[in-house]
Design a protein around this motif. Structure first.
Motif, short mmCIF file in Angstrom:
data_model
loop_
_atom_site.label_atom_id
_atom_site.label_comp_id
_atom_site.label_asym_id
_atom_site.label_seq_id
_atom_site.Cartn_x
_atom_site.Cartn_y
_atom_site.Cartn_z
N THR A 159 0.85 -1.19 0.00
CA THR A 159 0.00 0.00 0.00
C THR A 159 0.89 1.25 0.00
N LEU A 202 0.60 -6.51 1.62
CA LEU A 202 -0.61 -7.33 1.65
C LEU A 202 -0.60 -8.29 0.46
N ASP A 236 -3.19 -11.03 -2.19
CA ASP A 236 -4.50 -11.45 -2.67
C ASP A 236 -4.59 -12.97 -2.53
N ALA A 247 -5.06 -4.46 8.11
CA ALA A 247 -5.53 -3.63 7.00
C ALA A 247 -6.27 -4.47 5.95
N GLY A 283 -7.47 -6.83 3.06
CA GLY A 283 -6.91 -7.21 1.76
C GLY A 283 -7.72 -6.59 0.65
N PRO A 284 -7.53 -7.09 -0.57
CA PRO A 284 -8.23 -6.49 -1.71
C PRO A 284 -9.71 -6.87 -1.80
N GLU A 285 -10.45 -6.45 -0.81
CA GLU A 285 -11.90 -6.63 -0.78
C GLU A 285 -12.48 -5.35 -0.18
N GLU A 286 -13.79 -5.19 -0.25
CA GLU A 286 -14.43 -4.02 0.32
C GLU A 286 -14.14 -3.97 1.83
N PRO A 287 -13.56 -2.86 2.32
CA PRO A 287 -13.23 -2.80 3.76
C PRO A 287 -14.45 -3.05 4.64
N ASN A 336 -10.30 -5.32 9.39
CA ASN A 336 -9.65 -4.17 8.76
C ASN A 336 -9.78 -2.98 9.70
N ILE A 358 -7.57 -0.65 10.29
CA ILE A 358 -7.02 0.58 9.71
C ILE A 358 -8.13 1.37 9.02
N ALA A 359 -9.01 0.67 8.31
CA ALA A 359 -10.12 1.34 7.64
C ALA A 359 -11.08 1.97 8.64
N GLU A 360 -11.06 1.47 9.88
CA GLU A 360 -11.90 2.04 10.92
C GLU A 360 -11.16 3.13 11.71
N GLY A 361 -9.96 3.45 11.26
CA GLY A 361 -9.18 4.50 11.91
C GLY A 361 -8.54 4.07 13.21
#
Lengths: 197, 66
Positions: free
Chosen positions: A75, A81, A83, A123, A125-129, A141, A143-146
């Motif tokens: 990233t 990361l 797949d 974090a 992977g390559p899917e919708e967070p 995930n 990281i996507a949640e801050g």
């Protein structure tokens, strides 16, 4: 741009394995796989040191270099990361990694390898967070949640630091320079270090 | 040819052959990662958002000793 790194302060780690448990709990890691491990040097002897080890998210990741299906990506923050849909479980990344990070759940008969599993810095992977598909393949995930990775969030002594390499280095530098600068009447050294060695 | 000179030549040959095995190539092979073949990660776009980024940085900064 930040370069996400882990740093474990060996003077603070008390080998509680809270990080390992937090990781397994947050990511529902497959049976037999540990994304994070606590390694203790001179275990049981005075002055033993423990460090928590997971994927180092290398700048020039050898796992990515040897992958025949090119399933690794880095990233913009330097998190390595992969797949899982492309992984063929060949094990090259396991042999290339100097830290023994990539692990393979045994899913089929005769001990054949499943798809590689490793620390994702929480974090995904390559899917919708936050999606179910992402959770099933890669775990949480955060990281996507801050949030910080689960291991660093959970560390009771804040031995395990996660974040931008510069920030982590600055925190550690501040700690290590001020560690012995105050009276240790009832401090850390008295509780865990002084008089033991 | 005397026995001593033959032994000297044979010894020298054995030494050369022995040292040949000690040769180490100084050429370093660099392996480079290929082009990523997997799917896109929506997280990468999210990380570009300055507001999200600032929140994440604040969270990371909270690891300082109080």
């Amino acid at each position: 741009m930040a370069r996400m790194k882990f740093l474990c302060d060996a003077d603070r780690c008390i080998e509680c394995n809270g990080c390992v448990t937090a990781c397994k709990n947050a990511n529902e890691v497959p049976w037999g796989v540990n994304r994070r491990r606590v390694v203790t040097l001179n275990d049981g002897e005075p002055g033993e040191k423990s460090i928590s080890v997971a994927c180092m998210h290398c700048d020039d990741a050898p796992c990515a270099a040897v992958c025949p299906t090119d399933c690794f990506y880095t990233t913009t923050d330097g998190i390595v990361l992969h797949d899982k849909d492309l992984c063929i479980g060949c094990g090259y990344c396991f042999f290339a990694c100097p830290f023994g990070v990539p692990q393979f759940p045994e899913q089929r008969a005769f001990g054949s390898r499943g798809r590689m599993d490793k620390c994702t810095f929480c974090a995904g992977g390559p899917e919708e967070p936050g999606s179910q598909a992402e959770f099933e393949k890669y775990g949480a995930n955060l990281i996507a949640e801050g949030m910080l990775p689960a291991c660093a969030e959970m560390c009771a002594t804040k031995a395990l630091l996660a974040g931008d390499g510069d920030l982590v280095a600055e925190i550690f530098h501040h700690r290590s320079t001020s560690r012995d600068g105050r009276p240790q009447t009832w401090g850390w050294a008295t509780a865990y270090g002084a008089g033991l060695s | 040819m005397s026995r001593q000179s033959m032994l000297t030549i044979f010894g020298a040959l054995a030494l050369v052959v022995g040292l040949t095995g000690c040769y180490e190539s100084s050429d370093v092979t660099f392996f480079e990662a290929g082009k990523y073949q997997g799917g896109d990660d929506p997280l990468l776009q999210k990380l570009e958002d300055p507001e999200f980024r600032a929140g994440l940085d604040r969270r990371f900064d909270g690891q300082r000793d109080r």
